[in-house]
Design a protein around this motif. Structure first.
Motif, PDB file in Angstrom:
ATOM      1  N   LEU A   1       1.940   6.655   0.846  1.00  8.76           N
ATOM      2  CA  LEU A   1       1.996   6.681   2.300  1.00  8.76           C
ATOM      3  C   LEU A   1       3.334   7.234   2.795  1.00  8.76           C
ATOM      4  CD1 LEU A   1      -0.436   4.851   1.782  1.00  8.76           C
ATOM      5  CD2 LEU A   1       0.364   3.361   3.599  1.00  8.76           C
TER       6      LEU A   1
ATOM      7  N   ASN B   1      -2.321   5.587   6.788  1.00  9.05           N
ATOM      8  CA  ASN B   1      -2.778   4.738   5.676  1.00  9.05           C
ATOM      9  C   ASN B   1      -4.295   4.743   5.563  1.00  9.05           C
ATOM     10  OD1 ASN B   1      -3.567   3.052   7.790  1.00  9.05           O
ATOM     11  ND2 ASN B   1      -2.909   1.187   6.763  1.00  9.05           N
TER      12      ASN B   1
ATOM     13  N   GLU C   1       0.813  -1.208   0.000  1.00 15.20           N
ATOM     14  CA  GLU C   1       0.000   0.000   0.000  1.00 15.20           C
ATOM     15  C   GLU C   1       0.851   1.264   0.000  1.00 15.20           C
ATOM     16  OE1 GLU C   1      -2.317   0.135   3.610  1.00 15.20           O
ATOM     17  OE2 GLU C   1      -0.541   0.057   4.891  1.00 15.20           O
ATOM     18  N   THR C   2       2.112   1.154   0.406  1.00  9.90           N
ATOM     19  CA  THR C   2       2.957   2.353   0.495  1.00  9.90           C
ATOM     20  C   THR C   2       3.178   3.012  -0.864  1.00  9.90           C
ATOM     21  OG1 THR C   2       5.014   1.075   0.311  1.00  9.90           O
ATOM     22  CG2 THR C   2       4.157   1.492   2.542  1.00  9.90           C
TER      23      THR C   2
ATOM     24  N   SER D   1      -2.415  -3.910   2.592  1.00  9.35           N
ATOM     25  CA  SER D   1      -2.468  -2.960   3.679  1.00  9.35           C
ATOM     26  C   SER D   1      -1.760  -3.567   4.893  1.00  9.35           C
ATOM     27  CB  SER D   1      -3.924  -2.600   3.988  1.00  9.35           C
ATOM     28  OG  SER D   1      -3.999  -1.525   4.897  1.00  9.35           O
TER      29      SER D   1
END
Length: 287
Positions: A124, A201, A119-120, A177
């Protein structure tokens, strides 16, 4: 029986993936630097260093009396987050390991590879780099904010070109995630005291069992080429409504559609549509 090798089977997500695959009739071999603390007796283990291409190529072809072929790869091994090692050490472990898996799989004739992206790559932490809209989805270009995330972005770019060179190859990157197991959920009520602490996040998470479901579904998919999917739980880590949280902490970020009160702000619609991903677990069932 289809033989799947799982790199990183000693990790939180990897252990769940091993269980998921075994329970669905797959033959499983774990490839890792360390043996899982509680390896299911139905699975095999081979120790290796994924930064060594020769070892990876051997492991994806045959290992003496363990196995003589590999059908698919679930590549989950990595330094799992920013800041655990120095930046250069994180990059030097993760990116070469993934290159070695992609290249060795192609050399071995393996056309089915699923790996852990992150997810980064969505930008993020969102506190310093708000997303273009909510729910966040896969429609915008990756924008890594850390060396760890940069490595994941490089891996996704590599996947694009490996599949361009070989159109029959499937490389699916799952943008997981924050992975949680059941024992982690006892800490969730404390998030209510400081919602901003989880805004990095957009209050997302993924139960390891649902992450494992996503891996299996991606392996079973008939897709070819490169695809990336956000994989998150269906809800957030807080009881406060998602729209209310977004309005409070991200007032300038627009919504592209309405969301139900506890709905995740990390869109899983693409995974639902293309992989038939259906998350089954929530922290709310355990607290």
């Amino acid at each position: 029986m289809t033989h799947v090798v799982v790199t990183g089977g000693s990790g939180k997500l990897g252990a769940a993936v091993v269980t998921e695959l075994l329970e669905h009739g797959y033959e499983v071999t774990v490839l890792d630097r360390v043996r899982p603390a509680a390896l299911d007796p139905r699975a095999q283990f081979v120790q290796l260093d994924l930064t060594d291409y020769g070892q990876v190529l051997e492991a994806l072809t045959a290992v003496d009396d363990r196995y003589d072929h590999v059908d698919a790869v679930a590549h989950l091994a990595a330094v799992p987050a920013p800041g655990l090692l120095t930046n250069s050490a994180t990059f030097a472990n993760n990116v070469p390991s993934t290159y070695n898996v992609f290249a060795a799989a192609q050399a071995a004739g393996i056309l089915n590879v699923v790996w852990a992206s992150s997810e980064t790559v969505l930008g993020l932490p969102f506190g310093s780099s708000p997303p273009p809209s909510f729910p966040v989805d896969e429609s915008y270009a990756v924008r890594p904010q850390s060396t760890y995330s940069l490595g994941k972005a490089v891996e996704e770019e590599m996947a694009r070109h490996f599949t361009r060179w070989n159109p029959d190859l499937k490389l699916i990157g799952l943008r997981f995630s924050n992975v949680m197991v059941e024992s982690d959920y006892a800490a969730f009520p404390a998030f209510e005291d400081d919602p901003e602490s989880r805004s990095w996040n957009a209050w997302g998470y993924i139960d390891a069992r649902d992450g494992a479901q996503a891996v299996r579904l991606a392996l079973e998919s008939t897709l070819t080429g490169f695809e990336a999917f956000i994989i998150a739980a269906a809800d957030t880590v807080l009881s406060t409504g998602s729209s209310e949280l977004a309005a409070r902490y991200f007032p300038d970020v627009p919504f592209t559609r309405e969301v139900v009160p506890a709905e995740t702000l990390l869109s899983i619609e693409k995974a639902r549509r293309m992989l038939w991903y259906r998350p089954e677990h929530s922290w709310r069932d355990h607290v």
